[in-house]
Design a protein around this motif. Structure first.
Motif, PDB file in Angstrom:
ATOM      1  N   GLU A   1       0.919 -17.886 -23.567  1.00 44.57           N
ATOM      2  CA  GLU A   1       0.269 -16.696 -23.266  1.00 44.57           C
ATOM      3  C   GLU A   1       1.668 -15.400 -23.347  1.00 44.57           C
ATOM      4  N   LEU A   2       2.835 -16.088 -22.799  1.00 44.87           N
ATOM      5  CA  LEU A   2       3.682 -15.116 -22.632  1.00 44.87           C
ATOM      6  C   LEU A   2       4.291 -14.685 -24.022  1.00 44.87           C
ATOM      7  N   THR A   3       4.406 -15.713 -25.128  1.00 40.35           N
ATOM      8  CA  THR A   3       4.629 -15.266 -26.443  1.00 40.35           C
ATOM      9  C   THR A   3       3.701 -14.137 -26.873  1.00 40.35           C
ATOM     10  N   GLN A   4       2.481 -14.171 -26.706  1.00 42.63           N
ATOM     11  CA  GLN A   4       1.367 -13.209 -26.983  1.00 42.63           C
ATOM     12  C   GLN A   4       1.885 -12.038 -26.255  1.00 42.63           C
ATOM     13  N   MET A   5       2.146 -11.944 -25.172  1.00 40.86           N
ATOM     14  CA  MET A   5       2.640 -10.915 -24.243  1.00 40.86           C
ATOM     15  C   MET A   5       3.796 -10.225 -24.841  1.00 40.86           C
ATOM     16  N   ILE A   6       4.679 -10.870 -25.309  1.00 41.39           N
ATOM     17  CA  ILE A   6       5.801 -10.066 -26.135  1.00 41.39           C
ATOM     18  C   ILE A   6       5.446  -9.209 -27.297  1.00 41.39           C
ATOM     19  N   ALA A   7       4.696 -10.169 -28.043  1.00 37.76           N
ATOM     20  CA  ALA A   7       4.130  -9.388 -29.278  1.00 37.76           C
ATOM     21  C   ALA A   7       3.148  -8.008 -28.998  1.00 37.76           C
ATOM     22  N   ILE A   8       2.223  -8.190 -27.834  1.00 41.58           N
ATOM     23  CA  ILE A   8       1.524  -7.057 -27.725  1.00 41.58           C
ATOM     24  C   ILE A   8       2.316  -5.988 -26.974  1.00 41.58           C
ATOM     25  N   SER A   9       3.238  -6.360 -26.164  1.00 37.87           N
ATOM     26  CA  SER A   9       4.291  -5.240 -25.472  1.00 37.87           C
ATOM     27  C   SER A   9       5.090  -4.578 -26.780  1.00 37.87           C
ATOM     28  N   GLY A  10       5.301  -5.205 -27.669  1.00 37.78           N
ATOM     29  CA  GLY A  10       6.145  -4.240 -28.648  1.00 37.78           C
ATOM     30  C   GLY A  10       5.130  -3.452 -29.556  1.00 37.78           C
TER      31      GLY A  10
ATOM     32  N   LEU B   1       4.506 -16.709 -33.969  1.00 42.27           N
ATOM     33  CA  LEU B   1       5.774 -17.073 -34.885  1.00 42.27           C
ATOM     34  C   LEU B   1       6.681 -15.688 -35.183  1.00 42.27           C
ATOM     35  N   CYS B   2       5.932 -14.723 -35.237  1.00 42.43           N
ATOM     36  CA  CYS B   2       6.515 -13.356 -35.371  1.00 42.43           C
ATOM     37  C   CYS B   2       7.399 -12.859 -34.274  1.00 42.43           C
ATOM     38  N   VAL B   3       7.158 -13.399 -33.136  1.00 39.92           N
ATOM     39  CA  VAL B   3       7.948 -13.165 -31.984  1.00 39.92           C
ATOM     40  C   VAL B   3       9.535 -13.657 -32.068  1.00 39.92           C
ATOM     41  N   ILE B   4       9.582 -14.923 -32.801  1.00 40.08           N
ATOM     42  CA  ILE B   4      10.778 -15.621 -33.041  1.00 40.08           C
ATOM     43  C   ILE B   4      11.741 -14.686 -33.789  1.00 40.08           C
ATOM     44  N   ILE B   5      11.111 -13.716 -35.005  1.00 45.38           N
ATOM     45  CA  ILE B   5      11.702 -12.906 -35.711  1.00 45.38           C
ATOM     46  C   ILE B   5      12.164 -11.520 -35.096  1.00 45.38           C
ATOM     47  N   LEU B   6      11.110 -11.228 -34.129  1.00 41.41           N
ATOM     48  CA  LEU B   6      11.508 -10.079 -33.486  1.00 41.41           C
ATOM     49  C   LEU B   6      12.437 -10.273 -32.565  1.00 41.41           C
ATOM     50  N   ILE B   7      12.731 -11.267 -31.791  1.00 44.47           N
ATOM     51  CA  ILE B   7      13.800 -11.679 -30.865  1.00 44.47           C
ATOM     52  C   ILE B   7      14.933 -11.542 -31.986  1.00 44.47           C
ATOM     53  N   TYR B   8      15.012 -12.208 -33.199  1.00 44.84           N
ATOM     54  CA  TYR B   8      16.006 -12.548 -33.926  1.00 44.84           C
ATOM     55  C   TYR B   8      16.744 -11.050 -34.375  1.00 44.84           C
ATOM     56  N   LEU B   9      15.617  -9.999 -34.569  1.00 37.87           N
ATOM     57  CA  LEU B   9      15.970  -8.497 -34.846  1.00 37.87           C
ATOM     58  C   LEU B   9      16.801  -7.896 -33.784  1.00 37.87           C
TER      59      LEU B   9
ATOM     60  N   THR C   1      13.696 -10.152 -43.668  1.00 38.02           N
ATOM     61  CA  THR C   1      14.549  -9.316 -42.595  1.00 38.02           C
ATOM     62  C   THR C   1      16.011  -8.818 -43.535  1.00 38.02           C
ATOM     63  N   PHE C   2      16.276  -9.520 -44.617  1.00 37.63           N
ATOM     64  CA  PHE C   2      17.275  -8.905 -45.395  1.00 37.63           C
ATOM     65  C   PHE C   2      17.182  -7.839 -46.210  1.00 37.63           C
ATOM     66  N   LYS C   3      15.811  -7.534 -46.560  1.00 42.45           N
ATOM     67  CA  LYS C   3      15.461  -6.707 -47.554  1.00 42.45           C
ATOM     68  C   LYS C   3      14.673  -5.505 -46.714  1.00 42.45           C
ATOM     69  N   PHE C   4      13.894  -5.698 -45.892  1.00 45.97           N
ATOM     70  CA  PHE C   4      13.091  -4.624 -45.133  1.00 45.97           C
ATOM     71  C   PHE C   4      13.601  -4.047 -44.049  1.00 45.97           C
ATOM     72  N   SER C   5      12.910  -3.134 -43.434  1.00 44.34           N
ATOM     73  CA  SER C   5      13.303  -2.437 -42.341  1.00 44.34           C
ATOM     74  C   SER C   5      13.143  -3.185 -41.197  1.00 44.34           C
ATOM     75  N   ARG C   6      13.711  -2.755 -39.868  1.00 35.22           N
ATOM     76  CA  ARG C   6      13.701  -3.651 -38.733  1.00 35.22           C
ATOM     77  C   ARG C   6      12.295  -3.008 -38.019  1.00 35.22           C
ATOM     78  N   ASN C   7      11.506  -2.374 -38.407  1.00 30.34           N
ATOM     79  CA  ASN C   7      10.478  -2.049 -37.564  1.00 30.34           C
ATOM     80  C   ASN C   7       9.259  -3.116 -37.386  1.00 30.34           C
ATOM     81  N   PRO C   8       9.257  -3.490 -35.976  1.00 33.71           N
ATOM     82  CA  PRO C   8       8.775  -4.761 -35.806  1.00 33.71           C
ATOM     83  C   PRO C   8       7.123  -4.668 -36.113  1.00 33.71           C
ATOM     84  N   LEU C   9       6.794  -3.444 -36.167  1.00 26.44           N
ATOM     85  CA  LEU C   9       5.067  -3.344 -36.454  1.00 26.44           C
ATOM     86  C   LEU C   9       4.684  -3.974 -37.753  1.00 26.44           C
TER      87      LEU C   9
END
Lengths: 185, 182
Positions: free
Chosen positions: A44-53, B119-127, A160-168
């Motif tokens: 659930e916490l991991t979901q929260m991180i994604a949604i918060s972003g 799984l994407c969150v791992i990469i977000l934290i990494y970024l 991540t080597f190639k593309f932007s840092r945009n988390p979306l």
């Protein structure tokens, strides 16, 4: 119930006080809450991180609101956000008078010099823990590696080597992959 | 300087909270646009200074900035207006999403989506880490300190304790430096 409100308040005052260097720095404390109190699961916490972003507003505040809501509903989220902000209001409005003198103070500078790698290490630990749980299935001997998950993480890592840092972009991509993997099961 | 009302500060910060996505530095251009260009309340330099101070404080950078700017504009009334304005839209949107999520999370399809997203969150934290790394690990001591804190975390030492330890070590380092120079 009342006891839970108090612990929620206390825990988030702690988050407000000990977070240095952005929203992600509050993650170690949220994981501690999940393990210590069982208010929400690590999933659930991991979901929260994604949604918060993905939602507007500062990530740290979003996570606190979310965690409070999961723990004790609407009132819980009011307590957690208020508790998170309270130490900031007290400290920042005091520091206002010092203004630039504060950030140029040599003690503040040296303390931050030590605190920055600390925040990095604490956040890094959270990432390792997530990897351990989601990819290695909580088994350090690599006997239960989830290869699908491993492949996705490695693929994202290469991106991540190639593309932007945009988390979306990353979240949207993973949501599509996740949906596809459900249909291909 | 003209007096700026509670409602005006609230409105300005409500808009900032609404368009702020992600964390960290993003807040600076948004505040410049809303507070300097549109309203002329502050100068660009002031906003940059507040950003520097906010980075040195505990808590969340965007909220610390709204406290500092609010205080500058209208003392404690401004702090209240700034913080409430900043927090309102994130708060409401999270409540709505959390509520909806509670209802749909057990649908297998949604579970699949979150398998990927988690799984994407791992990469977000990494970024995030990658960005912090350059500013944080600057010499041998900071590299050593990083490894030490990571090891202590793995040994399950309380993160709050590690933060207090770091503040303490920073103080001692500076005292030693002063003595050397004296």
């Amino acid at each position: 119930m009342l006891e839970q409100y108090f612990s929620l308040f206390f825990e988030f005052v702690k988050v407000g006080l000990f977070t240095f260097g952005g929203g992600y720095a509050s993650l170690p404390f949220l994981y501690q809450m999940s393990e210590g109190y069982g208010w929400f699961s690590v999933d659930e916490l991991t979901q929260m991180i994604a949604i918060s972003g993905l939602t507007p507003g500062p990530i740290g505040l979003n996570m606190a609101t979310f965690a409070g809501f999961k723990t004790a509903g609407l009132f819980g989220s009011i307590i957690s956000s208020f508790a998170l902000i309270l130490p900031m209001i007290i400290i920042a409005s005091q520091v206002f008078r010092l203004y630039k003198k504060f950030s140029e103070n040599k003690f503040v500078k040296t303390i931050l010099y030590v605190l920055r790698p600390t925040s990095c290490a604490l956040i890094c630990f959270v990432a390792l823990k997530l990897f351990y749980g989601l990819v290695l299935n909580n088994d350090i001997s690599f006997a239960h590696v989830n290869f699908r998950a491993l492949a996705l993480v490695l693929f994202l890592f290469v991106l991540t080597f190639k593309f932007s840092r945009n988390p979306l972009i990353y979240i949207a991509f993973c949501a599509v992959i996740g949906a596809a993997s459900y249909f291909l099961k | 300087m003209q007096k700026i009302s509670f409602l005006n500060i609230f409105k300005a910060f409500f808009k900032i909270g609404l368009i702020l996505l992600g964390g960290g530095y993003v807040i600076v251009p948004i505040m410049k646009q809303e507070l300097t260009e549109k309203r002329g309340w502050l100068s660009d330099d002031e906003i940059c200074d507040y950003y520097c101070v906010s980075q040195c404080l505990c808590g969340i950078i965007a909220i610390n900035m709204s406290i500092l700017v609010g205080y500058k504009l209208a003392k404690f009334k401004g702090v209240l207006a700034g913080v409430l304005g900043m927090c309102l839209s994130p708060f409401v949107s999270i409540i709505i999403i959390a509520d909806v999520l509670n209802k749909i999370i057990s649908i297998p399809f949604i579970e699949g989506v979150f398998w990927g997203v988690n799984l994407c969150v791992i990469i977000l934290i990494y970024l995030t880490l990658k960005e912090m790394w350059l500013k944080s690990i600057v010499d041998k001591f900071s590299a050593f300190w990083f490894v030490l804190i990571l090891a202590l975390s793995i040994l399950k030492v309380n993160p709050a304790l590690l933060i207090i330890l770091s503040i303490f070590v920073g103080l001692i380092l500076q005292i030693i430096k002063d003595k050397k120079n004296a």
